[in-house]
Design a protein around this motif. Structure first.
Motif, PDB file in Angstrom:
ATOM      1  N   ARG A   1      -7.950   2.624  -4.733  1.00 47.23           N
ATOM      2  CA  ARG A   1      -7.716   3.733  -3.811  1.00 47.23           C
ATOM      3  C   ARG A   1      -8.888   3.835  -2.846  1.00 47.23           C
ATOM      4  O   ARG A   1     -10.051   3.780  -3.246  1.00 47.23           O
TER       5      ARG A   1
ATOM      6  N   LEU B   1       0.359   5.297   1.383  1.00 46.65           N
ATOM      7  CA  LEU B   1      -0.462   6.270   2.093  1.00 46.65           C
ATOM      8  C   LEU B   1      -0.057   7.660   1.630  1.00 46.65           C
ATOM      9  O   LEU B   1       1.125   7.999   1.597  1.00 46.65           O
TER      10      LEU B   1
ATOM     11  N   TYR C   1       0.837  -1.194   0.000  1.00 47.56           N
ATOM     12  CA  TYR C   1       0.000   0.000   0.000  1.00 47.56           C
ATOM     13  C   TYR C   1       0.871   1.243   0.000  1.00 47.56           C
ATOM     14  O   TYR C   1       2.050   1.203   0.335  1.00 47.56           O
TER      15      TYR C   1
ATOM     16  N   SER D   1      -9.653   5.749   3.527  1.00 41.64           N
ATOM     17  CA  SER D   1      -9.037   5.599   4.845  1.00 41.64           C
ATOM     18  C   SER D   1      -8.465   4.195   5.000  1.00 41.64           C
ATOM     19  O   SER D   1      -8.782   3.283   4.236  1.00 41.64           O
ATOM     20  N   PHE D   2      -7.628   4.025   6.038  1.00 44.14           N
ATOM     21  CA  PHE D   2      -7.105   2.705   6.378  1.00 44.14           C
ATOM     22  C   PHE D   2      -8.245   1.763   6.743  1.00 44.14           C
ATOM     23  O   PHE D   2      -8.227   0.583   6.388  1.00 44.14           O
TER      24      PHE D   2
ATOM     25  N   THR E   1      -5.705   9.403   1.886  1.00 48.36           N
ATOM     26  CA  THR E   1      -6.137   8.289   1.045  1.00 48.36           C
ATOM     27  C   THR E   1      -5.039   7.248   0.982  1.00 48.36           C
ATOM     28  O   THR E   1      -3.862   7.525   1.256  1.00 48.36           O
ATOM     29  N   ILE E   2      -5.431   6.035   0.619  1.00 50.35           N
ATOM     30  CA  ILE E   2      -4.500   4.918   0.581  1.00 50.35           C
ATOM     31  C   ILE E   2      -4.756   4.104  -0.679  1.00 50.35           C
ATOM     32  O   ILE E   2      -5.911   3.847  -1.032  1.00 50.35           O
TER      33      ILE E   2
END
Length: 141
Positions: free
Chosen positions: A129, A113, A111, A132-133, A118-119
């Motif tokens: 995408r 961040l 991943y 949040s986590f 966004t992640i």
């Protein structure tokens, strides 16, 4: 394990085949001695074919149940991915934004961040995408 109707029918056909194998041949021998002639079929071959047919039906029923579960799993995955999130995520870019905050792994998936929170996670369905986590963890499992 839950068996469907076809699997149970297969098991019953197997039981019938065994009953024919164990009692059908002696019954035909008694018939031949009582009436003086033999019937023109082989009860052993018929009972063996019945047993194999029953096992085939049982396996077919088990496969049908298994693939039905697999189909419902993929339906749920597709339904879950098609559901819009509460806050729309920014459009996925071909190249990540310059403000990368952290890189790592989430459940063995890489991943990235970003500074806006966004992640991006590499999922089984491709690069995705999330806002949040928490949303990413829910999706990955």
């Amino acid at each position: 394990m839950v068996f469907d109707r076809l699997t149970w029918i297969g098991f019953m056909v197997v039981a019938l085949g065994w009953a024919l194998l164990l009692s059908g041949a002696p019954a035909l021998a008694l018939y031949a001695t009582a009436f003086g002639h033999k019937l023109p079929f082989d009860m052993t071959a018929i009972s063996q074919a019945t047993i194999f047919t029953g096992f085939g039906l049982a396996v077919l029923g088990a496969l049908q149940t298994g693939f039905g579960a697999l189909n419902s799993f993929f339906d749920r995955v597709l339904e879950r991915t098609a559901r819009p999130s509460e806050t729309p995520a920014p459009a996925v870019r071909k190249k990540p934004a310059a403000n990368v905050v952290q890189r790592g792994r989430l459940k063995d998936r890489p991943y990235v961040l970003f500074g806006d929170g966004t992640i991006e996670v590499e999922t089984l369905l491709g690069l995705r995408r999330f806002t949040s986590f928490k949303e990413a963890r829910e999706f990955v499992g």
